[in-house]
Design a protein around this motif. Sequence first.
Motif, PDB file in Angstrom:
ATOM      1  N   TYR A 113       0.830  -1.203   0.000  1.00 19.90           N
ATOM      2  CA  TYR A 113       0.000   0.000   0.000  1.00 19.90           C
ATOM      3  C   TYR A 113       0.865   1.254   0.000  1.00 19.90           C
ATOM      4  N   MET A 114       1.917   1.259   0.810  1.00 18.00           N
ATOM      5  CA  MET A 114       2.804   2.422   0.853  1.00 18.00           C
ATOM      6  C   MET A 114       3.444   2.665  -0.509  1.00 18.00           C
ATOM      7  N   ASP A 115       3.819   1.590  -1.199  1.00 17.90           N
ATOM      8  CA  ASP A 115       4.358   1.739  -2.550  1.00 17.90           C
ATOM      9  C   ASP A 115       3.346   2.412  -3.481  1.00 17.90           C
ATOM     10  N   ALA A 116       2.061   2.121  -3.264  1.00 15.50           N
ATOM     11  CA  ALA A 116       1.028   2.656  -4.147  1.00 15.50           C
ATOM     12  C   ALA A 116       0.786   4.144  -3.931  1.00 15.50           C
ATOM     13  N   ILE A 117       1.066   4.654  -2.729  1.00 18.51           N
ATOM     14  CA  ILE A 117       0.763   6.065  -2.459  1.00 18.51           C
ATOM     15  C   ILE A 117       1.982   6.964  -2.574  1.00 18.51           C
ATOM     16  N   ILE A 118       3.161   6.400  -2.784  1.00 16.13           N
ATOM     17  CA  ILE A 118       4.362   7.223  -2.953  1.00 16.13           C
ATOM     18  C   ILE A 118       4.535   7.459  -4.449  1.00 16.13           C
ATOM     19  N   VAL A 119       3.951   8.526  -4.935  1.00 12.15           N
ATOM     20  CA  VAL A 119       3.872   8.769  -6.377  1.00 12.15           C
ATOM     21  C   VAL A 119       4.304  10.202  -6.674  1.00 12.15           C
ATOM     22  N   PHE A 120       5.323  10.328  -7.510  1.00 12.04           N
ATOM     23  CA  PHE A 120       5.803  11.655  -7.890  1.00 12.04           C
ATOM     24  C   PHE A 120       4.686  12.436  -8.594  1.00 12.04           C
ATOM     25  N   GLY A 121       4.518  13.689  -8.195  1.00 13.07           N
ATOM     26  CA  GLY A 121       3.480  14.523  -8.771  1.00 13.07           C
ATOM     27  C   GLY A 121       2.143  14.401  -8.078  1.00 13.07           C
ATOM     28  N   LYS A 122       1.983  13.362  -7.244  1.00 11.55           N
ATOM     29  CA  LYS A 122       0.744  13.166  -6.492  1.00 11.55           C
ATOM     30  C   LYS A 122       0.958  13.451  -5.006  1.00 11.55           C
ATOM     31  N   THR A 123       1.926  12.755  -4.413  1.00 17.41           N
ATOM     32  CA  THR A 123       2.171  12.913  -2.979  1.00 17.41           C
ATOM     33  C   THR A 123       3.524  13.540  -2.676  1.00 17.41           C
ATOM     34  N   PHE A 124       4.390  13.643  -3.659  1.00 20.93           N
ATOM     35  CA  PHE A 124       5.628  14.393  -3.473  1.00 20.93           C
ATOM     36  C   PHE A 124       6.056  14.959  -4.820  1.00 20.93           C
ATOM     37  N   GLY A 125       6.858  16.012  -4.754  1.00 19.96           N
ATOM     38  CA  GLY A 125       7.318  16.649  -5.982  1.00 19.96           C
ATOM     39  C   GLY A 125       8.669  17.291  -5.751  1.00 19.96           C
ATOM     40  N   ARG A 126       9.068  18.159  -6.671  1.00 16.95           N
ATOM     41  CA  ARG A 126      10.347  18.829  -6.567  1.00 16.95           C
ATOM     42  C   ARG A 126      10.182  20.187  -5.906  1.00 16.95           C
ATOM     43  N   ALA A 127      11.083  20.520  -4.974  1.00 15.32           N
ATOM     44  CA  ALA A 127      11.011  21.799  -4.276  1.00 15.32           C
ATOM     45  C   ALA A 127      11.326  22.936  -5.236  1.00 15.32           C
ATOM     46  N   ASP A 128      10.647  24.064  -5.035  1.00 14.25           N
ATOM     47  CA  ASP A 128      10.851  25.225  -5.902  1.00 14.25           C
ATOM     48  C   ASP A 128      11.989  26.120  -5.441  1.00 14.25           C
ATOM     49  N   ASN A 129      12.360  26.014  -4.178  1.00 15.67           N
ATOM     50  CA  ASN A 129      13.341  26.942  -3.625  1.00 15.67           C
ATOM     51  C   ASN A 129      14.586  26.217  -3.126  1.00 15.67           C
ATOM     52  N   GLY A 130      15.233  25.512  -4.018  1.00 17.19           N
ATOM     53  CA  GLY A 130      16.470  24.839  -3.664  1.00 17.19           C
ATOM     54  C   GLY A 130      16.248  23.399  -3.246  1.00 17.19           C
ATOM     55  N   ARG A 131      17.314  22.781  -2.766  1.00  9.52           N
ATOM     56  CA  ARG A 131      17.270  21.367  -2.434  1.00  9.52           C
ATOM     57  C   ARG A 131      16.780  21.170  -1.005  1.00  9.52           C
ATOM     58  N   ARG A 132      15.749  20.355  -0.872  1.00  8.44           N
ATOM     59  CA  ARG A 132      15.219  20.009   0.435  1.00  8.44           C
ATOM     60  C   ARG A 132      14.898  18.528   0.455  1.00  8.44           C
ATOM     61  N   GLY A 133      14.944  17.960   1.632  1.00 11.14           N
ATOM     62  CA  GLY A 133      14.539  16.569   1.775  1.00 11.14           C
ATOM     63  C   GLY A 133      15.441  15.620   0.999  1.00 11.14           C
ATOM     64  N   LEU A 134      14.849  14.634   0.377  1.00 11.61           N
ATOM     65  CA  LEU A 134      15.598  13.607  -0.346  1.00 11.61           C
ATOM     66  C   LEU A 134      15.908  14.102  -1.750  1.00 11.61           C
ATOM     67  N   GLY A 135      17.136  14.571  -1.950  1.00 13.17           N
ATOM     68  CA  GLY A 135      17.558  14.988  -3.281  1.00 13.17           C
ATOM     69  C   GLY A 135      16.766  16.146  -3.837  1.00 13.17           C
ATOM     70  N   GLY A 136      16.309  17.056  -2.967  1.00 14.62           N
ATOM     71  CA  GLY A 136      15.567  18.212  -3.452  1.00 14.62           C
ATOM     72  C   GLY A 136      14.088  17.971  -3.619  1.00 14.62           C
TER      73      GLY A 136
END
Length: 215
Positions: A113-136
């Motif tokens: 289930y966790m694999d199903a909800i970890i989706v780029f553009g849905k639940t996480f994306g790229r930071a707009d103001n520099g690198r944050r978290g895991l690889g920005g």
Amino acid sequence: MATLLYITAHPFQHDTYSLSVGEQFLKSYREAHPNDEVIHLDLYRMDLPQIDADLLRRWGQPPSGASFDELSEGSKAKAIRMREIVDQFVAADKVVIVNPVWNYSIPPVLLTYMDAIIVFGKTFGRADNGRRGLGGLIGMQKGKKVMHIQASGTVLSHGEFEDMEFSHSYIKAIMKFLGIDVQGIFVEGTSEKPDQAETIKEQAIQQAIRAAQQF
């Protein structure tokens, strides 16, 4: 009105330490929030596709690889179902996750289930103001509440086996990645102290009843 996802990851449906505490949490929650919608996801009894070769080929597409229309009917069904699962998670205001600990980890269906909800553009994306978290990358689910109810025969939240706690720590880390803070209720030590198991469960139930009223 808020929407709460009540997620259970146990092959049994009643009368386990984790489910007993979860059911009391849910009862108290319904009493305190009678207008909220509650959706129960029983992970062992729902259509929950695993990440397999078909789905891996879809990651990062387009522009490379086959378009959606070119996929087999089975692959289309899996991709659609995965999208339904993540969309449901995104739409929820609150989430309760209930599971036992097996071999110091979470049940495999919960990992799926966790694999199903970890989706780029849905639940996480790229930071707009520099690198944050895991690889920005930055979580996109801020404002959502998550309560994790976990039962383990061994005490894992502190003490001798704390460094072998790979269950709540995993849920907490993933939710942090998605931008969500997690609360926890632990029913632990029931195998270590079987003569105190009912007392341990009752203490967790009382904690769950109080927490549900404010959740």
